[in-house]
Design a protein around this motif. Sequence first.
Motif, PDB file in Angstrom:
ATOM      1  N   THR A  54       0.851  -1.183   0.000  1.00  0.00           N
ATOM      2  CA  THR A  54       0.000   0.000   0.000  1.00  0.00           C
ATOM      3  C   THR A  54       0.896   1.245   0.000  1.00  0.00           C
ATOM      4  O   THR A  54       1.924   1.268   0.679  1.00  0.00           O
ATOM      5  N   GLY A  55       0.512   2.242  -0.780  1.00  0.00           N
ATOM      6  CA  GLY A  55       1.393   3.389  -0.948  1.00  0.00           C
ATOM      7  C   GLY A  55       2.614   3.050  -1.778  1.00  0.00           C
ATOM      8  O   GLY A  55       3.647   3.710  -1.675  1.00  0.00           O
TER       9      GLY A  55
ATOM     10  N   GLY B  52       4.639   5.635  -3.978  1.00  0.00           N
ATOM     11  CA  GLY B  52       5.290   6.747  -3.303  1.00  0.00           C
ATOM     12  C   GLY B  52       6.799   6.618  -3.307  1.00  0.00           C
ATOM     13  O   GLY B  52       7.374   5.725  -3.950  1.00  0.00           O
TER      14      GLY B  52
ATOM     15  N   GLY C 122       7.847   3.425  -1.069  1.00  0.00           N
ATOM     16  CA  GLY C 122       7.134   2.273  -1.602  1.00  0.00           C
ATOM     17  C   GLY C 122       7.622   1.842  -2.966  1.00  0.00           C
ATOM     18  O   GLY C 122       7.756   0.644  -3.244  1.00  0.00           O
TER      19      GLY C 122
ATOM     20  N   ASP D 206      -2.546   2.419  -4.378  1.00  0.00           N
ATOM     21  CA  ASP D 206      -2.192   3.810  -4.101  1.00  0.00           C
ATOM     22  C   ASP D 206      -3.320   4.719  -4.587  1.00  0.00           C
ATOM     23  O   ASP D 206      -3.915   4.449  -5.633  1.00  0.00           O
TER      24      ASP D 206
ATOM     25  N   THR E 172       0.112  11.482  -2.693  1.00  0.00           N
ATOM     26  CA  THR E 172       1.524  11.866  -2.753  1.00  0.00           C
ATOM     27  C   THR E 172       2.314  10.945  -3.676  1.00  0.00           C
ATOM     28  O   THR E 172       3.431  11.283  -4.063  1.00  0.00           O
ATOM     29  N   GLY E 173       1.753   9.802  -4.031  1.00  0.00           N
ATOM     30  CA  GLY E 173       2.431   8.882  -4.936  1.00  0.00           C
ATOM     31  C   GLY E 173       2.323   9.348  -6.381  1.00  0.00           C
ATOM     32  O   GLY E 173       1.564  10.250  -6.718  1.00  0.00           O
TER      33      GLY E 173
ATOM     34  N   ASP F 133      -8.099   3.822  -2.314  1.00  0.00           N
ATOM     35  CA  ASP F 133      -7.828   4.439  -1.023  1.00  0.00           C
ATOM     36  C   ASP F 133      -8.041   3.391   0.065  1.00  0.00           C
ATOM     37  O   ASP F 133      -9.108   2.780   0.141  1.00  0.00           O
TER      38      ASP F 133
ATOM     39  N   ALA G  37       0.851   3.124   3.276  1.00  0.00           N
ATOM     40  CA  ALA G  37      -0.057   4.176   2.818  1.00  0.00           C
ATOM     41  C   ALA G  37      -0.302   5.218   3.904  1.00  0.00           C
ATOM     42  O   ALA G  37      -0.961   4.944   4.895  1.00  0.00           O
ATOM     43  N   CYS G  38       0.244   6.407   3.701  1.00  0.00           N
ATOM     44  CA  CYS G  38      -0.035   7.566   4.556  1.00  0.00           C
ATOM     45  C   CYS G  38       0.917   8.681   4.138  1.00  0.00           C
ATOM     46  O   CYS G  38       2.111   8.427   3.932  1.00  0.00           O
TER      47      CYS G  38
ATOM     48  N   THR H 106      -6.655   7.678   7.526  1.00  0.00           N
ATOM     49  CA  THR H 106      -5.766   6.765   6.806  1.00  0.00           C
ATOM     50  C   THR H 106      -4.983   5.897   7.779  1.00  0.00           C
ATOM     51  O   THR H 106      -4.827   4.681   7.567  1.00  0.00           O
TER      52      THR H 106
END
Length: 423
Positions: free
Chosen positions: A107-108, A111, A114, A132, A136-137, A157, A173-174, A191
């Motif tokens: 997840t994420g 980014g 990631g 993602d 921000t990714g 999400d 993810a965050c 999140t």
Amino acid sequence: MTSELTYRRHEHQPTSNIYSPKPSKPWSITIRPIRYILHEQRLIFTLIGIVLATFFFILIPSSTTNKPMSRPTQLLNPRPVFNTNRYNSGGKIPLGLKRKGLRVLVTGGAGFVGSHLVDRLIERGDSVIVVDNFFTGNKENVMHHFGNAGFELIRHDVVEPLLLEVDQIYHLACPASPVHYKFNPVKTIKTNVVGTLNMLGLAKRVGARFLLTSTSEVYGDPLQHPQVETYWGNVNPIGVRSCYDEGKRTAETLTMDYHRGAGVEVRIARIFNTYGPRMCIDDGRVVSNFVAQALRKEPMTVYGDGKQTRSFQYVSDLVVGLMRLMEGEYVGPFNLGNPGEFTMLELAQVVQETIDPNAKIEFRPNTEDDPHKRKPDITKAKDLLGWEPKVELRKGLPMMVSDFRQRIFGDHKDNDAAISSSF
């Protein structure tokens, strides 16, 4: 006139009250079923049925011949459990046998950190699913994998549930920079809390191993220096950074509760300041700020007196640490960072040496709840994971500068070579 009745033999038959059935022939009992089968091509359909039945039983998978589970075992194991230990890359693989790849969810994964983790997992031979929402990714971080059959990208999400069959979950993810997580603080804490709940629920459902990427921010403005994993921190629960700090602390709580209460295999990493290619430009973090400002011939902004300290690790070192933690047998939490400590002024001087000796420094008022000291104690990671960072700041920073220069000015010179040489 007298009528005359004429007798006709065919109009009158003598009646009898006695029934005498037709005697059956001794061979009729045998011949009658055969005549029935031969009638209307029934024999052909019977033979076809026999052939199909034989073909079906031959093709039954050999797994059905295994000994079936007893009723109590079935009740205790109502869902399939993926045994990730058999894929442990830390163990030795017999000569001539190739390691079986895992199905890994990141997840994420589009980014900064990631995408580098995805590169290493793909290189290792795993099948990777990236989830993602691209807050921000960036797709450009993973688009070089688009032609790879072992790579999948899902725009999603994590605040919303997701159903996938995977062996491992790296939960990154965050938004991690102050500029991004302060933009929508309620979304940030959702999140961290709801997103982590959803991913832990998925791990429980499919029997996957779960790794939470927490942060050194859980220590707040620490009163202990350097920070060890047993330190509980000094965090302002109602400050402007609390959506991230307290959100990650709650995510750690949820992770351990799922581990103790539901038996989920979990790992927790507390990540300290990390830099490298693919960082978001102008994301408010000190390294990316200094590099972007120096490249644009702008003054480097130092907040406060510049004596705050940070520890900076190159992204490739962090990726190695995350993978060792996931494949190891220890839950954590583990500090993953570089114990080399720099003040903000010292960092600005290193950026000057790397980019422009004439770059200027501009002082500004310090931000609220900005930690004064941040340095990890990585003794636990050294002893249990055999991990410690290898890339020094003066070696890693030029590779990051090369990437920033290409993205800001379109200068491709030596950029790809610099990034690949870091791994």
